[in-house]
Design a protein around this motif. Sequence first.
Motif, short mmCIF file in Angstrom:
data_model
loop_
_atom_site.label_atom_id
_atom_site.label_comp_id
_atom_site.label_asym_id
_atom_site.label_seq_id
_atom_site.Cartn_x
_atom_site.Cartn_y
_atom_site.Cartn_z
N GLY A 1 35.32 36.36 45.53
CA GLY A 1 34.22 35.93 44.68
C GLY A 1 33.03 36.86 44.68
O GLY A 1 31.93 36.48 44.29
N TYR B 1 34.48 34.03 32.72
CA TYR B 1 34.00 35.25 33.35
C TYR B 1 33.54 36.23 32.28
O TYR B 1 34.20 36.37 31.23
N SER C 1 37.47 40.30 44.17
CA SER C 1 37.65 39.26 43.15
C SER C 1 38.15 37.97 43.78
O SER C 1 37.68 36.87 43.43
N TYR C 2 39.07 38.08 44.70
CA TYR C 2 39.54 36.87 45.41
C TYR C 2 38.45 36.27 46.28
O TYR C 2 38.39 35.04 46.47
N LEU D 1 38.55 31.17 31.46
CA LEU D 1 38.16 30.85 32.84
C LEU D 1 36.65 30.98 33.08
O LEU D 1 36.17 30.59 34.15
N THR E 1 44.47 31.64 37.49
CA THR E 1 43.61 30.47 37.67
C THR E 1 42.26 30.80 38.30
O THR E 1 41.41 29.93 38.39
N ASN E 2 42.07 32.05 38.75
CA ASN E 2 40.81 32.42 39.38
C ASN E 2 40.53 33.90 39.15
O ASN E 2 41.35 34.62 38.55
N ALA E 3 39.38 34.36 39.67
CA ALA E 3 38.97 35.74 39.44
C ALA E 3 39.94 36.74 40.08
O ALA E 3 40.17 37.83 39.55
#
Length: 481
Positions: A452, A391, A449-450, A389, A348-350
């Motif tokens: 950002g 990216y 990555s977490y 997502l 769900t995220n980077a």
Amino acid sequence: MVSAGKRLPSMLQVIVSLGLFLLIAFSFTAKLDLPIQLALYIGWFIIIGLGLRLGHKYHDLEKAALSGISNGLGAVLILLAVGALVGTWIAGGIVPTIIYYGLKAIHPSIFLLATMIICSLTALATGTSWGAAGTAGIAMMGIGQGLGVPAPVTAGAVLSGCYFGDKMSPLSDSVILASSMSNVEVVEHIKGMLPIAAISYVITAIMFTAFGIHYSGQVDMSKVQSVMLSMQNQFDITPYSFVPVIIVLGLLALRLPSFPVISFGSLLGVVWAVMVQNMDPLIAFKTAWAPYSIDSGVEFIDSILNRGGMSSMLGSVAVIIFGLGFGGLLDKVGVLETIAKLFTHRITNAGSLATSTIGTAFLGNVFGSAMYVSLILTPKICAKNYDRLGYQRKNLSRNAEFGGTLTSGMVPWSDNGIYMAGILGVATLSYAPFMWLSFVCIIITIACSYMGWFIDPCEPVDESMAPSQPPQPSATVTDNA
């Protein structure tokens, strides 16, 4: 990917098939002392059996295996050429000369740092970690043993440098493969890797420096002098032996094809064996095929110099062939795709995206037994998550590169694991804990990555509008990591 009209394997089928392969692989290598090549050979039939059960035809499965092999046959040529280079450069006194002057010039307290820097510069200039490990790496292993540094630690410094230099080199075919499979320009791919790779390099350099300073007080310099004297007795040590090294590195830096350049380097080794070491021409030429043999009476010298030749690489050649074919079967049957689908809803995220990509790439090495398998399959499996997502694909190529290349030397039955263990003379599981650059780089990638950091967003792409899989490489890969 799995063929149209054919069903994907269930997770239970994947677990049973891959679990059986891992059980065989570990049993053969750790318990039964059987070659990993046999485990990979059996693994083919495990995946073929799964494919037949899923509705594939045997002819199509065999074709997929052969297609997987063809993608990496260039690595076989490089491997054989490096084997010839190592054998003739030892016979020609080139490697012994590098070891001699290294022992003379490098202080024990900075040896590990110097090892990482020298190997990284060699790989950066040549674009091949295999070539760097087979030349500068072997020399640094000899110097390290002469200084009394534990071989696994030296090997870790060698590989940290080799893989860093290779990843930053636009000449590296693994870099070209990872970027092309992700639809990213090579320069953009390198720019995407550079910030995290540079930070990781500095941290790793500090770690090796601290370890070296701590260990330097235990070095017996009288032993170093004894090794240098024995080296002089066995070989004609002369600065002229650096000439083939300069020529080969220069030609590779000019972006000439690796296979003919490394082969030419092995010919120079024969010339030096005859002209400088006064070796019989036929014996000198034979060292390109059979390992060079020396009996100096000094265990260190014999262990580091009794190696090389194409024949010493045949086991690795078999691993690469079986591994690439195994990866082709995994791709055809859809094994890794099934694993990736299991985690898709959790991405769900980077941060989770980077973690899943690196994990998929690592599994490509574990089950595909070849770095090329990982670099080909990972972008194909993970690309749609980056598009979904929002990216940029250079995040994909970076994560695939870090997860695929930096972990390839840690898997005992992978092409890199087999090659590096053989060329450096240290078991894969012994040097793996000291591949500090790989661990640091992966940890920082996931953490950033977490947080950002160092990620490049773009407009999300609707899956129905997203392009199909990244294109296959237009030409056979001709180099290695």
